[in-house]
Design an enzyme around this catalytic site. Structure first.
Site, mmCIF file in Angstrom:
data_model
loop_
_atom_site.group_PDB
_atom_site.id
_atom_site.type_symbol
_atom_site.label_atom_id
_atom_site.label_comp_id
_atom_site.label_asym_id
_atom_site.label_seq_id
_atom_site.Cartn_x
_atom_site.Cartn_y
_atom_site.Cartn_z
ATOM 1 N N ASP A 25 0.821 -1.146 -0.051
ATOM 2 C CA ASP A 25 -0.079 0.173 0.170
ATOM 3 C C ASP A 25 0.902 1.160 -0.143
ATOM 4 O O ASP A 25 2.122 1.286 0.490
ATOM 5 C CB ASP A 25 -1.000 -0.091 1.077
ATOM 6 C CG ASP A 25 -1.967 1.028 1.143
ATOM 7 O OD1 ASP A 25 -2.148 1.359 -0.104
ATOM 8 O OD2 ASP A 25 -2.646 1.351 2.117
ATOM 9 N N GLY A 26 0.192 2.436 -0.604
ATOM 10 C CA GLY A 26 0.875 3.498 -0.521
ATOM 11 C C GLY A 26 1.524 4.084 -1.792
ATOM 12 O O GLY A 26 2.199 5.233 -1.869
ATOM 13 N N TRP A 30 2.754 8.027 -2.584
ATOM 14 C CA TRP A 30 4.074 8.165 -2.980
ATOM 15 C C TRP A 30 4.049 9.150 -4.153
ATOM 16 O O TRP A 30 5.167 10.095 -4.418
ATOM 17 C CB TRP A 30 4.767 6.779 -3.274
ATOM 18 C CG TRP A 30 6.166 6.681 -3.571
ATOM 19 C CD1 TRP A 30 7.168 6.461 -2.583
ATOM 20 C CD2 TRP A 30 6.715 6.642 -4.899
ATOM 21 N NE1 TRP A 30 8.413 6.658 -3.306
ATOM 22 C CE2 TRP A 30 8.027 6.588 -4.593
ATOM 23 C CE3 TRP A 30 6.286 6.893 -6.050
ATOM 24 C CZ2 TRP A 30 9.168 6.802 -5.745
ATOM 25 C CZ3 TRP A 30 7.100 7.064 -7.286
ATOM 26 C CH2 TRP A 30 8.409 6.770 -7.209
ATOM 27 N N ASN A 73 -11.234 -2.469 -5.245
ATOM 28 C CA ASN A 73 -10.397 -1.341 -5.938
ATOM 29 C C ASN A 73 -10.945 -0.961 -7.272
ATOM 30 O O ASN A 73 -10.689 -0.042 -7.940
ATOM 31 C CB ASN A 73 -8.919 -1.925 -6.379
ATOM 32 C CG ASN A 73 -7.951 -2.158 -5.136
ATOM 33 O OD1 ASN A 73 -7.034 -2.764 -4.950
ATOM 34 N ND2 ASN A 73 -8.171 -0.962 -4.245
ATOM 35 N N TRP A 74 -12.202 -1.714 -7.697
ATOM 36 C CA TRP A 74 -13.043 -1.327 -8.851
ATOM 37 C C TRP A 74 -13.500 -0.098 -8.741
ATOM 38 O O TRP A 74 -14.056 0.718 -9.603
ATOM 39 C CB TRP A 74 -13.947 -2.623 -9.300
ATOM 40 C CG TRP A 74 -13.279 -3.759 -9.448
ATOM 41 C CD1 TRP A 74 -13.312 -4.936 -8.772
ATOM 42 C CD2 TRP A 74 -12.870 -4.010 -10.616
ATOM 43 N NE1 TRP A 74 -12.808 -6.004 -9.406
ATOM 44 C CE2 TRP A 74 -12.315 -5.497 -10.759
ATOM 45 C CE3 TRP A 74 -12.641 -3.651 -11.968
ATOM 46 C CZ2 TRP A 74 -11.725 -6.262 -11.602
ATOM 47 C CZ3 TRP A 74 -11.865 -4.155 -13.092
ATOM 48 C CH2 TRP A 74 -11.575 -5.456 -12.834
ATOM 49 N N ARG A 193 2.042 -4.701 6.248
ATOM 50 C CA ARG A 193 1.296 -3.808 5.359
ATOM 51 C C ARG A 193 2.210 -2.402 5.456
ATOM 52 O O ARG A 193 2.715 -2.229 6.633
ATOM 53 C CB ARG A 193 -0.143 -3.619 6.115
ATOM 54 C CG ARG A 193 -0.752 -2.273 5.146
ATOM 55 C CD ARG A 193 -2.342 -2.057 5.482
ATOM 56 N NE ARG A 193 -2.971 -1.434 4.543
ATOM 57 C CZ ARG A 193 -4.091 -1.294 4.031
ATOM 58 N NH1 ARG A 193 -4.788 -2.238 4.751
ATOM 59 N NH2 ARG A 193 -4.681 -0.416 3.248
HETATM 60 C C1 IPE Z 1 -5.415 -2.717 -0.095
HETATM 61 O O1 IPE Z 1 -5.019 -1.102 -0.210
HETATM 62 C C2 IPE Z 1 -5.387 -3.303 -1.454
HETATM 63 C C3 IPE Z 1 -4.220 -3.805 -1.998
HETATM 64 C C4 IPE Z 1 -2.827 -3.252 -1.647
HETATM 65 C C5 IPE Z 1 -4.121 -4.099 -3.412
HETATM 66 P P1 IPE Z 1 -6.255 -0.411 -0.478
HETATM 67 O O2 IPE Z 1 -5.537 0.966 -0.420
HETATM 68 O O3 IPE Z 1 -7.202 -0.587 -1.524
HETATM 69 O O4 IPE Z 1 -7.174 -0.553 1.094
HETATM 70 P P2 IPE Z 1 -7.908 0.785 1.742
HETATM 71 O O5 IPE Z 1 -8.767 1.214 0.980
HETATM 72 O O6 IPE Z 1 -7.007 2.085 2.297
HETATM 73 O O7 IPE Z 1 -8.348 -0.173 2.971
HETATM 74 C C1 IPE Z 2 -1.684 0.210 -3.352
HETATM 75 O O1 IPE Z 2 -1.570 1.586 -3.370
HETATM 76 C C2 IPE Z 2 -1.956 -0.316 -4.636
HETATM 77 C C3 IPE Z 2 -3.322 -0.751 -5.066
HETATM 78 C C4 IPE Z 2 -4.390 -0.775 -4.004
HETATM 79 C C5 IPE Z 2 -3.396 -1.192 -6.416
HETATM 80 P P1 IPE Z 2 -2.568 2.523 -3.473
HETATM 81 O O2 IPE Z 2 -3.109 3.010 -4.571
HETATM 82 O O3 IPE Z 2 -3.767 2.192 -2.391
HETATM 83 O O4 IPE Z 2 -1.953 3.845 -2.661
HETATM 84 P P2 IPE Z 2 -2.527 4.808 -1.653
HETATM 85 O O5 IPE Z 2 -2.957 4.030 -0.471
HETATM 86 O O6 IPE Z 2 -3.484 5.740 -2.242
HETATM 87 O O7 IPE Z 2 -1.354 5.870 -1.171
HETATM 88 MG MG MG Z 3 -4.196 2.397 -0.440
#
Ligand code: IPE
Ligand code: IPE
Ligand code: MG
Length: 247
Positions: A25-26, A30, A73-74, A193
């Protein structure tokens, strides 16, 4: 030096985690910190995966499971979702050779139904091409959600009961995992995480019942081998009791 993909390494970190699962995540933050679009962060994040996979044998990690895209994520913009899907296709094309040469067996978990046909074929081909490897078992969770996985498993289990293949009186906690996407994998020992969020966001709900957790502030594109090694070493010092009292 090219490694014989058929010969697994022996652990160099005694007491380390055998199966590590990572919520990567992140990426978005970034990129935002650098004034760039979120997809720039996803590309930077995808580049970090190889280093972590290749570090696994050094830390005795045999199974690595990474969360790439959740069933939730959709909900993101069409631009981000399409960009991620295109990134997954590019990743598979670009990484197939190095994954194979390093001795990585790749599996995917999650519901493939909603993915496009081209990507599904690439996923199947990568699984088949690496099926003989044993050095690192890399599982990529793509369109994965723990609740969705349990629901799909329950549907198949119910069908087996309805069609007389399974006796409902024999269903116990060993039965359901056989229907999960992860049925061939051991449960994760350590779940990491990145990005400072202390939640599991629907990742490996059943499988992580007794996992150890590490929530770290590092954003995924900044996650490096040395930090991975520190977390694996710290795991070795933990006292996993599984509900029992040591005598
Ligand atoms: C979890 O991260 C899913 C992945 C890392 C693929 P999200 O960024 O989607 O989770 P939430 O929305 O912060 O809970
Ligand atoms: C995790 O990074 C990757 C996916 C969920 C696909 P994020 O896209 O959730 O990054 P942040 O949480 O918005 O920084
Ligand atoms: Mg995220």
């Amino acid at each position: 030096m090219k490694h014989d993909p058929k010969s697994p390494d022996t652990s160099v970190l005694p007491g380390g985690p055998r199966h590590v699962a990572i919520i990567m995540d992140g990426n978005g933050r970034w990129a935002t910190q650098r004034g760039r679009p979120r997809l720039f962060g996803h590309h930077a994040g995808a580049k970090r995966v190889r280093e972590v996979v290749e570090a696994c044998p050094d830390f005795g990690v045999e199974y690595l499971t990474i969360f790439a895209f959740s069933t939730e994520n959709w909900k993101r913009t069409q631009v981000e979702v399409a960009g991620l899907m295109s990134l997954f296709r590019r990743y598979i094309t670009k990484e197939t050779r190095s994954l194979s040469e390093f001795g990585v067996r790749v599996r995917f978990i999650g519901d493939r139904v909603r993915l496009d046909d081209k990507l599904i074929k690439m996923m199947n081909d990568l699984e088949q091409a690496t099926a003989h490897n044993t050095r690192v078992h890399l599982t990529i969770a793509l369109n994965y959600g723990g609740r969705d996985e349990v629901a799909r498993a329950t549907k198949r289990l119910a069908r087996d009961v309805a069609e007389g293949r399974l006796d409902p009186d024999k269903v116990d906690e060993e039965t359901l995992p056989r229907y999960l996407d992860t049925y061939v994998l051991p449960d994760p020992d350590l779940v990491i995480r990145t990005s400072g969020e202390a939640r599991i966001s629907n990742f490996l709900l059943w499988q992580s019942a007794y996992a150890e957790y590490e929530f770290i502030d590092t954003l995924w594109p900044d996650f490096r081998k040395d930090e991975f090694g520190r977390l694996c070493a710290a795991y070795g010092g933990r006292d996993r009791r599984f509900g029992a009292v040591k005598t």
